[in-house]
Design an enzyme around this catalytic site. Structure first.
Site, PDB file in Angstrom:
ATOM      1  N   ASP A   1       0.871  -1.176   0.056  1.00 44.66           N
ATOM      2  CA  ASP A   1      -0.045  -0.026   0.104  1.00 44.66           C
ATOM      3  C   ASP A   1       0.868   1.489  -0.070  1.00 44.66           C
ATOM      4  OD1 ASP A   1      -2.334  -1.502   0.142  1.00 44.66           O
ATOM      5  OD2 ASP A   1      -2.613  -1.379   2.258  1.00 44.66           O
TER       6      ASP A   1
ATOM      7  N   TYR B   1       6.796 -10.039   7.453  1.00 45.93           N
ATOM      8  CA  TYR B   1       6.487  -8.378   7.453  1.00 45.93           C
ATOM      9  C   TYR B   1       7.259  -7.792   9.046  1.00 45.93           C
ATOM     10  CZ  TYR B   1       3.597  -7.941   3.161  1.00 45.93           C
ATOM     11  OH  TYR B   1       2.981  -7.753   2.122  1.00 45.93           O
TER      12      TYR B   1
END
Length: 245
Positions: free
Chosen positions: A52, A110
């Protein structure tokens, strides 16, 4: 024709995410332009993870096809000369023409970085989420343990997610604190839209005392996005690594 695999690192601050958008510049667009400058070919890279706006990466993966005779391992050096300083090709290599970065078994890792102090640090405003409230790490770690394993994570994904299967496996979810910085490191076989950021937002609610750690079980069982916490902002998130089996 050859297919080249790129391992890509970038500071996502100035980009509207990975995927080409009509309303702003993206990492994918910049890579396509750099490849055209190098090879003279019109190309469209295929990315493994469409991060994003504002999200960073150390090891996103992309491929592109080319007729260029440049040695695959030299592509990274040649492209880096044509890329802005906030994007870098860490590694380049040739893969089979049918190899696809999104359709291979892999593990994604992540990290989410939280600056947990009373006063913000301006230099970290684009890489950390500033949280001034005290956070109970023991409770956050307990809550995180309930997310490890294979679950339906529909409660932890954006309502705009258009996938049919919302079952994912989290292999590990670790929370560590060094100084004023908390790092949440999560490894799984794949993640739904906004899944990591919603998990982080929910764990912060646990850390602040709004949820008991066992509330995570109820959220998973609810299978409803409204049961979980808010979506943490993008700047604290970084795609660390994609490991292919």
């Amino acid at each position: 024709m050859r297919r080249i695999k790129l391992t890509v690192a970038y500071d996502g601050t100035n980009y509207c995410g990975w995927q080409i958008q009509p309303n702003g510049i993206t990492v994918e667009e910049i890579l396509n332009k750099a490849i055209k400058k190098l090879t003279g070919e019109e190309t469209a890279v295929i990315g493994a993870s469409r991060t994003d706006s504002g999200v960073h990466a150390l090891g996103n993966v992309a491929v592109f096809d080319t007729e260029s005779t440049i040695p695959p391992e030299r592509m990274s050096y040649a492209l880096n000369q044509r890329l802005p300083e906030d994007i870098a090709i860490v590694k380049s290599e040739e893969v089979p023409l049918d190899w696809h970065p999104r359709y291979c078994n892999c593990r994604k890792t992540y990290e989410y970085h939280i600056l947990n102090t009373k006063i913000p640090v301006p230099m970290k405003r684009y890489t950390n989420y500033f949280v001034s409230y005290d956070l109970n790490l023991a409770h956050m770690k307990e809550a995180a343990s309930y997310l490890v394993g294979t679950h339906d994570f529909v409660s932890f994904c954006n309502v705009r997610t258009d996938v049919e299967d919302t079952v994912r496996t989290i292999y590990s979810l670790d929370i560590e604190k060094q100084g004023d910085e908390i790092t949440i490191r999560i490894r799984g076989n794949g993640f739904l839209y906004n899944m990591v950021r919603i998990i982080v937002g929910t764990l912060i609610r646990v850390g602040r005392g709004f949820y008991e750690p066992k509330k995570i079980k109820e959220i998973l069982q609810a299978k409803n996005r409204t049961a979980a916490g808010v979506t943490a902002p993008p700047q604290g998130l970084m795609l660390v690594e994609i490991e292919y089996k």
